[in-house]
Design a protein around this motif. Structure first.
Motif, PDB file in Angstrom:
ATOM      1  N   ARG A   1      -6.398   2.037 -14.410  1.00 44.63           N
ATOM      2  CA  ARG A   1      -7.463   1.365 -13.827  1.00 44.63           C
ATOM      3  C   ARG A   1      -8.250   2.410 -13.081  1.00 44.63           C
ATOM      4  N   SER A   2      -9.524   2.258 -13.162  1.00 43.55           N
ATOM      5  CA  SER A   2     -10.482   3.307 -12.333  1.00 43.55           C
ATOM      6  C   SER A   2     -10.071   3.109 -10.881  1.00 43.55           C
ATOM      7  N   ALA A   3     -10.610   4.108 -10.155  1.00 39.53           N
ATOM      8  CA  ALA A   3     -10.520   4.266  -8.922  1.00 39.53           C
ATOM      9  C   ALA A   3     -11.586   2.957  -8.113  1.00 39.53           C
ATOM     10  N   ASP A   4     -12.439   2.947  -8.670  1.00 39.48           N
ATOM     11  CA  ASP A   4     -13.464   1.849  -8.317  1.00 39.48           C
ATOM     12  C   ASP A   4     -12.973   0.456  -8.352  1.00 39.48           C
ATOM     13  N   SER A   5     -12.095   0.115  -9.329  1.00 39.94           N
ATOM     14  CA  SER A   5     -11.657  -1.355  -9.543  1.00 39.94           C
ATOM     15  C   SER A   5     -10.488  -1.632  -8.661  1.00 39.94           C
ATOM     16  N   LEU A   6     -10.089  -0.438  -7.992  1.00 37.97           N
ATOM     17  CA  LEU A   6      -8.774  -0.864  -7.108  1.00 37.97           C
ATOM     18  C   LEU A   6      -9.079  -1.366  -5.767  1.00 37.97           C
ATOM     19  N   ALA A   7      -8.307  -2.216  -5.266  1.00 41.38           N
ATOM     20  CA  ALA A   7      -8.630  -2.762  -3.932  1.00 41.38           C
ATOM     21  C   ALA A   7      -7.217  -2.247  -3.135  1.00 41.38           C
ATOM     22  N   ALA A   8      -7.136  -2.305  -1.941  1.00 42.17           N
ATOM     23  CA  ALA A   8      -6.071  -1.930  -1.045  1.00 42.17           C
ATOM     24  C   ALA A   8      -5.007  -2.813  -1.367  1.00 42.17           C
ATOM     25  N   LYS A   9      -5.168  -4.301  -1.502  1.00 40.79           N
ATOM     26  CA  LYS A   9      -3.962  -5.073  -1.815  1.00 40.79           C
ATOM     27  C   LYS A   9      -3.039  -4.869  -3.110  1.00 40.79           C
ATOM     28  N   ASP A  10      -3.782  -3.918  -3.882  1.00 39.57           N
ATOM     29  CA  ASP A  10      -3.264  -3.599  -5.177  1.00 39.57           C
ATOM     30  C   ASP A  10      -1.902  -2.643  -4.703  1.00 39.57           C
ATOM     31  N   PHE A  11      -2.094  -1.840  -3.918  1.00 35.21           N
ATOM     32  CA  PHE A  11      -1.117  -0.812  -3.867  1.00 35.21           C
ATOM     33  C   PHE A  11      -0.369  -0.826  -2.335  1.00 35.21           C
ATOM     34  N   LEU A  12      -0.739  -1.807  -1.554  1.00 35.85           N
ATOM     35  CA  LEU A  12      -0.247  -1.947  -0.224  1.00 35.85           C
ATOM     36  C   LEU A  12       0.851  -3.042  -0.070  1.00 35.85           C
ATOM     37  N   HIS A  13       1.908  -2.741   0.440  1.00 37.22           N
ATOM     38  CA  HIS A  13       2.948  -3.650   0.454  1.00 37.22           C
ATOM     39  C   HIS A  13       3.425  -3.942   1.707  1.00 37.22           C
ATOM     40  N   GLU A  14       3.859  -5.118   2.056  1.00 33.24           N
ATOM     41  CA  GLU A  14       4.208  -5.460   3.551  1.00 33.24           C
ATOM     42  C   GLU A  14       5.843  -5.520   3.456  1.00 33.24           C
ATOM     43  N   GLY A  15       6.450  -4.670   4.260  1.00 35.31           N
ATOM     44  CA  GLY A  15       7.824  -4.597   4.397  1.00 35.31           C
ATOM     45  C   GLY A  15       8.652  -4.933   5.813  1.00 35.31           C
ATOM     46  N   PHE A  16       9.548  -4.591   5.887  1.00 32.54           N
ATOM     47  CA  PHE A  16      10.625  -5.042   7.309  1.00 32.54           C
ATOM     48  C   PHE A  16       9.378  -5.017   8.468  1.00 32.54           C
ATOM     49  N   ALA A  17       9.554  -6.156   9.186  1.00 33.54           N
ATOM     50  CA  ALA A  17       8.873  -6.124  10.524  1.00 33.54           C
ATOM     51  C   ALA A  17       7.371  -5.996  10.381  1.00 33.54           C
ATOM     52  N   GLY A  18       6.986  -6.329   9.136  1.00 33.38           N
ATOM     53  CA  GLY A  18       5.543  -6.306   8.822  1.00 33.38           C
ATOM     54  C   GLY A  18       5.052  -4.922   8.643  1.00 33.38           C
ATOM     55  N   VAL A  19       5.758  -4.097   8.555  1.00 34.52           N
ATOM     56  CA  VAL A  19       5.171  -2.706   8.100  1.00 34.52           C
ATOM     57  C   VAL A  19       4.577  -2.585   6.912  1.00 34.52           C
ATOM     58  N   HIS A  20       3.243  -2.212   6.839  1.00 26.71           N
ATOM     59  CA  HIS A  20       2.528  -1.796   5.686  1.00 26.71           C
ATOM     60  C   HIS A  20       2.985  -0.631   5.030  1.00 26.71           C
ATOM     61  N   CYS A  21       3.113  -0.550   3.862  1.00 22.73           N
ATOM     62  CA  CYS A  21       4.011   0.629   2.923  1.00 22.73           C
ATOM     63  C   CYS A  21       2.788   1.123   1.810  1.00 22.73           C
ATOM     64  N   ILE A  22       2.591   2.184   1.712  1.00 25.66           N
ATOM     65  CA  ILE A  22       1.813   2.604   0.634  1.00 25.66           C
ATOM     66  C   ILE A  22       2.520   3.832   0.128  1.00 25.66           C
ATOM     67  N   GLU A  23       2.761   3.912  -1.355  1.00 26.22           N
ATOM     68  CA  GLU A  23       3.374   5.196  -1.993  1.00 26.22           C
ATOM     69  C   GLU A  23       2.369   5.889  -2.729  1.00 26.22           C
ATOM     70  N   ALA A  24       1.983   6.938  -2.386  1.00 24.83           N
ATOM     71  CA  ALA A  24       0.959   7.570  -3.244  1.00 24.83           C
ATOM     72  C   ALA A  24       1.502   7.842  -4.844  1.00 24.83           C
ATOM     73  N   GLY A  25       2.759   8.320  -4.982  1.00 25.41           N
ATOM     74  CA  GLY A  25       3.106   8.308  -6.143  1.00 25.41           C
ATOM     75  C   GLY A  25       2.810   9.812  -6.702  1.00 25.41           C
ATOM     76  N   GLY A  26       3.071   9.845  -7.987  1.00 23.05           N
ATOM     77  CA  GLY A  26       2.812  11.146  -8.598  1.00 23.05           C
ATOM     78  C   GLY A  26       3.208  11.236 -10.097  1.00 23.05           C
ATOM     79  N   PRO A  27       3.127  12.459 -10.701  1.00 27.49           N
ATOM     80  CA  PRO A  27       3.500  12.548 -12.172  1.00 27.49           C
ATOM     81  C   PRO A  27       5.139  12.657 -12.206  1.00 27.49           C
ATOM     82  N   GLU A  28       5.366  12.553 -13.507  1.00 35.74           N
ATOM     83  CA  GLU A  28       6.782  12.743 -13.854  1.00 35.74           C
ATOM     84  C   GLU A  28       7.194  13.995 -13.467  1.00 35.74           C
ATOM     85  N   PRO A  29       8.585  14.426 -13.159  1.00 33.48           N
ATOM     86  CA  PRO A  29       8.932  15.821 -12.965  1.00 33.48           C
ATOM     87  C   PRO A  29       8.560  16.855 -14.101  1.00 33.48           C
TER      88      PRO A  29
END
Lengths: 411, 280
Positions: free
Chosen positions: B71-99
């Protein structure tokens, strides 16, 4: 002579070597007509002018992977593999060259591996060239890189035929007339022209080149490198021949080939006959050139280039920036021209000559002070055909009267 | 990079040698702070995308760069990659290429840019906690420091020389970017490996920069057990000794105001310091 459609060919590669390693290699491959494909693996800017036609006016099958930022981050190997397949499907080239760029090198895309896999998949040579500029220009020669790849991957050893030669030059004879003359004259000397590896050779010409007995290399750094490469790879000897215009120069050119191939006296007599005939023909066709005053401006005199002007009967004065050596004096006497160490713009130079020719870089000092910005650049073509072109050009220039009138105005 | 006006109150980055325990410390800190009612965002800046696993029940979630593949960066919204974890902590992983391919550093720059554009930082978190891959190997991993996303850096070290060497390198990055960025070094967390004379070595190391060791975290099987269950220590073993230490660490970080521009040591001084501390 028909001008090139765009900056391409090995000469252009020389000019471009200051800017980008990959681009020089691209220019090198760009000389090859029609039947190869070139892919640049990098962002769009690296491939912005790849739609230029070759020197023969054909369009090379070329593409750029147009790497996006996401591909930079995640790796562009998949994108490259897809691009190779697409190019092959579209143009069916006989070989594909993949040029790496700074970006693909920086992120560590394995261009060689992708090329090897594509070669196995498509059944044609897919050659990866490490052409990223960031690896430095000092240790590697991008022109040699392209040629080495051609010699190693495209050209195969063949059965050697006696009395056959390849011609290796810079960009001449890029014109069909020169190529035709070269073939015709060599045939008259019982020598077959196998391949012309200059200008825009085709892949077929490159492939059959190893079968020639001798490589005839026009004097230039680039051509010599290719001659050495072919000698090392296929055991083909090479000789260096003059590549300047002029009756004497052309004569030496053919004599050198004949002597190397062990031709008899009768063949050398043919060349002598050509010299006499062409000299007489030139003077008969251009009687107006005799005695016209021409200034030739060089930092140091290039006597091979002065010779054709003298052979045409012009009144030649060579203007140099540096003090002439005893050898210069000897050459001057041999050709019967004048030699002066002076700046034509600072003296009465403009009004003395009907025509001024200059060779870049002609004069020391800042560009704005160089007199040659007001002068005609000297373009030289070899063989008798080149001499005829020079005579015609001189006649046209002298007929325009531009310098005479401009000189009068300054005076 | 779009200029940010970050309304969050505290932005913390954990740096340190690979495998030293940054993710464990970051996840537990997030868990403690969230448990105390703070709004917390944890950002994993590592191609492995495993920083928030302990907060997400061991789940692997969609990361920013993975989404950008299709997807293009313009089509992304925060909810697509923001996940709620334990005790309501919001979690985001930047990710990256394969090793072995691509450019992970550039990936961090791109991911943080996407987070900025999608308004993640405008949500007004009390804490944003960055968990950054290993050493500062290139400009991309220095983004939280260089661009001022993190105002406080905590180094996680052990008594092993290479971990101190990596920490000193990170200090070089903080020092280098100190003029253009407000990022400062706030403290050192010792995650002990059980090596001999580890405490005095780490203490001497911290003192050499005018810092203190905020907490010594002992080796504890509760950490491994929690990881095996995809949980933080605070979630699975809150009353374990290590759980209590982590909670204490969170309190110290919350109240800490001291932060410095460190003056990194040269290699020979660092060597001498460690040798001295080991012998004394």
């Amino acid at each position: 002579m028909r001008p090139c459609a765009g900056p391409s060919g090995p000469e252009a590669a020389f000019r471009y070597q200051e800017c980008c390693f990959m681009r020089v290699a691209w220019r090198q491959l760009h000389c090859i007509s029609g039947d190869i494909g070139v892919i640049v693996h990098g962002p769009r800017g690296c491939g912005h002018d790849f739609s230029l036609p070759t020197t023969r006016g054909e369009r090379l099958s070329a593409a750029c992977t147009d790497m996006t930022e996401t591909q930079v981050v995640m790796g562009g190997e998949t994108c490259l593999a897809e691009k190779i397949d697409a190019l092959f499907k579209k143009s069916r080239p006989e070989a594909i060259f993949v040029l790496g760029t700074c970006v693909s090198e920086l992120i560590g895309d394995d261009v060689r591996k992708i090329a090897a896999l594509a070669e196995a998949r498509l059944g044609v040579p897919v050659v990866a060239l490490p052409t990223s500029g960031l690896a430095g220009m000092e240790a590697r020669d991008p022109r040699a890189l392209g040629l080495t790849a051609l010699a190693e991957r495209v050209m195969k050893p063949g059965r050697r035929c006696g009395r056959t030669v390849n011609f290796i030059g810079q960009s001449w004879p890029s014109d069909a007339r020169l190529e035709a003359e070269l073939g015709r004259r060599l045939a008259a000397l019982d020598v077959r022209l196998q391949s012309v590896l200059t200008g825009s050779p085709t892949l077929a010409q490159l492939r059959k080149a190893p079968a020639a007995a001798l490589n005839v290399v026009a004097l230039s750094e680039h051509s010599r490198g290719f001659g050495e490469l072919l000698e090392a790879r296929f055991g083909q000897p090479y000789i260096l021949v003059p590549s300047d215009p002029g009756i004497g120069s052309t004569s030496r050119f053919f004599r050198a080939i004949l002597e190397r191939l062990g031709a008899g006296r009768s063949r050398l007599a043919v060349v002598e006959g050509w010299d006499r005939k062409e000299s007489a023909k030139l003077r008969a066709e251009h009687p107006g050139l005799a005695g016209r005053t021409v200034g030739l401006v060089w930092r140091r005199p290039n006597w091979d280039r002065v010779a054709p002007f003298a052979e045409l009967g012009l009144d030649v004065t060579v203007l140099t920036a540096e003090a002439p050596s005893p050898q210069d004096e000897a050459e001057r006497r041999r050709l019967g021209v004048r030699l002066e160490r002076r700046d034509p713009a600072a003296s009465e130079g403009w009004s003395r000559f009907e025509l001024l020719y200059a060779e870049e870089p002609a004069w020391p000092g800042p560009a704005s002070h160089r007199p040659n910005r007001h002068m005609r650049p000297l373009s030289c073509f070899p063989l008798y055909e080149g001499m005829r072109a020079l005579a015609l050009e001189l006649e046209t220039e002298l007929g325009s009267g531009f310098f005479r009138s401009y000189g009068s105005y300054l005076a | 990079m779009t200029p940010r006006k970050n309304p969050v109150s505290r932005q913390i980055a954990f740096y340190g040698k690979g495998g030293i325990g940054k993710s464990m410390v970051a996840a537990n800190l997030s868990a403690v702070l969230a448990g105390r009612g703070r709004s917390v965002l944890q950002v994993g800046c590592d191609p492995k995308a495993d920083s928030c696993k302990a907060l997400l029940g061991g789940r692997k979630v969609a990361n920013v760069l993975e989404l950008l593949k299709t997807r293009s960066a313009d089509s992304l919204a925060a909810k697509d990659f923001l996940h709620e974890g334990f005790a309501g902590v919001h979690c985001i992983e930047a990710g990256g290429p394969e090793p072995g391919i691509g450019c992970a550093g550039r990936g961090i720059i791109l991911a943080i840019d996407v987070m900025t554009k999608t308004g993640v930082y405008a949500r007004g978190y009390d804490y944003v906690i960055y968990d950054v891959l290993g050493d500062v190997v290139c400009g991309g991993f220095a983004v939280p420091i260089r661009e001022g996303y993190a105002d406080r850096v905590y180094l996680v070290v052990s008594g092993e020389f290479l971990s101190l060497y990596a920490a000193n390198n990170i200090m070089k990055a903080i020092h280098r970017h100190a003029q253009r960025s407000a990022t400062r070094l706030a403290g050192i967390v010792a995650n002990l490996t059980g090596a001999p004379r580890e405490r005095p070595i780490v203490t001497a190391f911290a003192a050499a920069y005018g810092l203190e060791v905020l907490e010594f975290l002992p080796r504890d099987p509760a950490v491994q057990d929690s990881e095996n269950h995809g949980m933080s220590v605070i979630e699975r073993h809150p009353d374990s000794p290590i759980g209590k230490r982590l909670a204490a660490l969170a309190r110290k970080i919350e109240t800490r105001t001291t932060a410095i521009v460190p003056k990194p040591l040269d290699d020979s001084s660092l060597n001498a310091l460690v040798l001295r501390a080991a012998r004394s």
